[in-house]
Motif scaffolding. Structure first.
Motif, short mmCIF file in Angstrom:
data_model
loop_
_atom_site.label_atom_id
_atom_site.label_comp_id
_atom_site.label_asym_id
_atom_site.label_seq_id
_atom_site.Cartn_x
_atom_site.Cartn_y
_atom_site.Cartn_z
N TYR A 1 1.17 -1.21 0.11
CA TYR A 1 0.06 0.36 -0.39
C TYR A 1 0.99 1.35 -0.12
N LYS A 2 2.21 1.27 0.83
CA LYS A 2 2.40 2.07 0.90
C LYS A 2 2.96 2.96 -0.66
N ALA A 3 3.76 1.31 -1.07
CA ALA A 3 4.74 1.49 -2.68
C ALA A 3 3.34 2.27 -3.60
N LEU A 4 1.95 1.48 -3.54
CA LEU A 4 1.14 2.26 -4.45
C LEU A 4 1.04 3.75 -3.32
N ALA A 5 1.17 3.95 -2.54
CA ALA A 5 1.06 5.50 -2.34
C ALA A 5 1.86 6.56 -3.49
N GLN A 6 2.35 5.69 -3.54
CA GLN A 6 4.18 6.09 -3.61
C GLN A 6 3.93 6.86 -4.94
N ILE A 7 3.95 5.88 -5.43
CA ILE A 7 3.88 5.54 -6.77
C ILE A 7 2.69 6.70 -7.37
N GLY A 8 1.37 6.38 -6.97
CA GLY A 8 0.25 8.27 -6.67
C GLY A 8 0.75 9.17 -6.80
N VAL A 9 1.08 9.14 -5.84
CA VAL A 9 1.75 10.76 -5.56
C VAL A 9 2.64 11.29 -6.74
N PHE A 10 3.71 10.35 -7.57
CA PHE A 10 4.58 10.62 -7.97
C PHE A 10 3.65 11.28 -9.24
N PHE A 11 2.61 9.78 -9.55
CA PHE A 11 1.90 10.12 -11.19
C PHE A 11 1.30 11.38 -10.70
N ALA A 12 0.57 11.55 -9.21
CA ALA A 12 -0.35 12.90 -9.79
C ALA A 12 0.54 14.67 -9.37
N SER A 13 1.75 14.23 -8.78
CA SER A 13 3.27 15.72 -9.36
C SER A 13 3.28 15.80 -10.53
N MET A 14 3.38 14.89 -11.37
CA MET A 14 3.82 14.86 -12.92
C MET A 14 2.07 15.59 -12.99
N ALA A 15 1.39 14.80 -13.05
CA ALA A 15 0.02 16.37 -13.47
C ALA A 15 -0.02 17.04 -13.33
N ALA A 16 0.90 17.33 -12.07
CA ALA A 16 -0.15 18.88 -11.34
C ALA A 16 0.97 19.56 -12.12
N PHE A 17 2.39 19.08 -12.53
CA PHE A 17 3.35 20.15 -13.80
C PHE A 17 3.01 19.85 -14.52
N ALA A 18 2.88 18.68 -15.34
CA ALA A 18 1.92 19.80 -16.85
C ALA A 18 0.92 19.90 -16.65
N GLY A 19 0.18 20.01 -15.57
CA GLY A 19 -1.10 21.44 -15.73
C GLY A 19 -0.14 22.76 -15.17
N PHE A 20 0.10 22.65 -14.94
CA PHE A 20 1.18 23.94 -14.23
C PHE A 20 1.72 24.43 -15.64
N ILE A 21 2.27 23.86 -16.39
CA ILE A 21 3.49 24.38 -17.54
C ILE A 21 1.60 24.34 -18.69
N TYR A 22 0.28 23.88 -18.89
CA TYR A 22 0.17 24.25 -20.04
C TYR A 22 -0.86 25.84 -19.54
N LYS A 23 -0.63 26.26 -17.83
CA LYS A 23 -1.29 26.66 -18.14
C LYS A 23 -0.76 28.42 -18.06
N VAL A 24 0.61 27.85 -18.01
CA VAL A 24 1.42 29.13 -17.80
C VAL A 24 1.96 29.33 -19.68
N ASN A 25 1.66 28.47 -19.67
CA ASN A 25 2.58 28.79 -21.07
C ASN A 25 2.20 30.06 -22.06
N PRO A 26 2.95 30.64 -22.12
CA PRO A 26 2.28 32.39 -22.48
C PRO A 26 2.15 31.85 -24.30
N GLU A 27 1.12 32.77 -24.43
CA GLU A 27 0.79 32.76 -26.23
C GLU A 27 2.45 33.39 -26.66
N ARG A 28 1.90 32.30 -28.12
CA ARG A 28 2.86 32.48 -29.08
C ARG A 28 3.50 34.38 -29.87
N PRO A 29 4.84 35.15 -29.60
CA PRO A 29 4.65 35.99 -30.19
C PRO A 29 5.08 36.61 -31.39
N VAL A 30 4.39 35.55 -32.40
CA VAL A 30 4.20 36.21 -33.69
C VAL A 30 2.89 35.88 -33.78
#
Length: 153
Positions: free
Chosen positions: A95-124
């Motif tokens: 259960y601890k191993a599954l929790a650690q894997i879940g935390v990893f995937f949740a942090s990767m999804a949060a990072f991807a969401g953050f990059i998606y929201k912060v990504n600026p508009e193209r300057p051209v």
């Protein structure tokens, strides 16, 4: 004839030992580190050592630091299971191993969401092509499977 008799005697001894419930050892993990001594009738006069994995020993103070063994120390009968090079000892629950894997995937999804929201508009400004993306100029025909020409969107 003597070889066949000896082999038959050893086989009968193994079958008799396996039928006794005290001899059956169930391993829940790849290597158990229980310290329990299992009586083995086939070990002879070799010392019957407890089930202590070499991986649980400290890293310093050994004559052979690679195998965590002192000079003249008896090797366990099942050294391939109890040695340093055996499959790793796991001291945590699944259960601890599954929790650690879940935390990893949740942090990767949060990072991807953050990059998606912060990504600026193209300057051209997008490039545009006249005449429907220069299809005729690039050699397009009516029977083409893939359309030729630049992207118009």
């Amino acid at each position: 004839m003597a070889l066949r008799t000896t082999t038959t005697r050893l086989l009968n001894a193994r079958l008799a030992a396996a039928s006794r419930p005290s001899m059956l050892v169930v391993r829940a993990q790849s290597t158990l580190n229980t310290g329990k001594v299992v009586e083995d009738p086939q070990i002879g006069d070799y010392p019957n050592l407890p089930y202590n994995s070499s991986q649980a020993r400290g890293p310093f103070g050994w004559w052979d630091p690679q195998d965590k063994r002192n000079f003249g120390e008896n090797v366990h009968e099942e050294d391939e299971i109890m040695g340093v090079w055996a499959p790793d000892l796991h001291t945590y629950s699944p259960y601890k191993a599954l929790a650690q894997i879940g935390v990893f995937f949740a942090s990767m999804a949060a990072f991807a969401g953050f990059i998606y929201k912060v990504n600026p508009e193209r300057p051209v400004i997008q490039r545009t092509y006249p005449f429907g993306g220069l299809t005729e100029e690039l050699g397009a025909r009516e029977a083409d499977i893939r359309p030729r020409g630049a992207r118009t969107e």
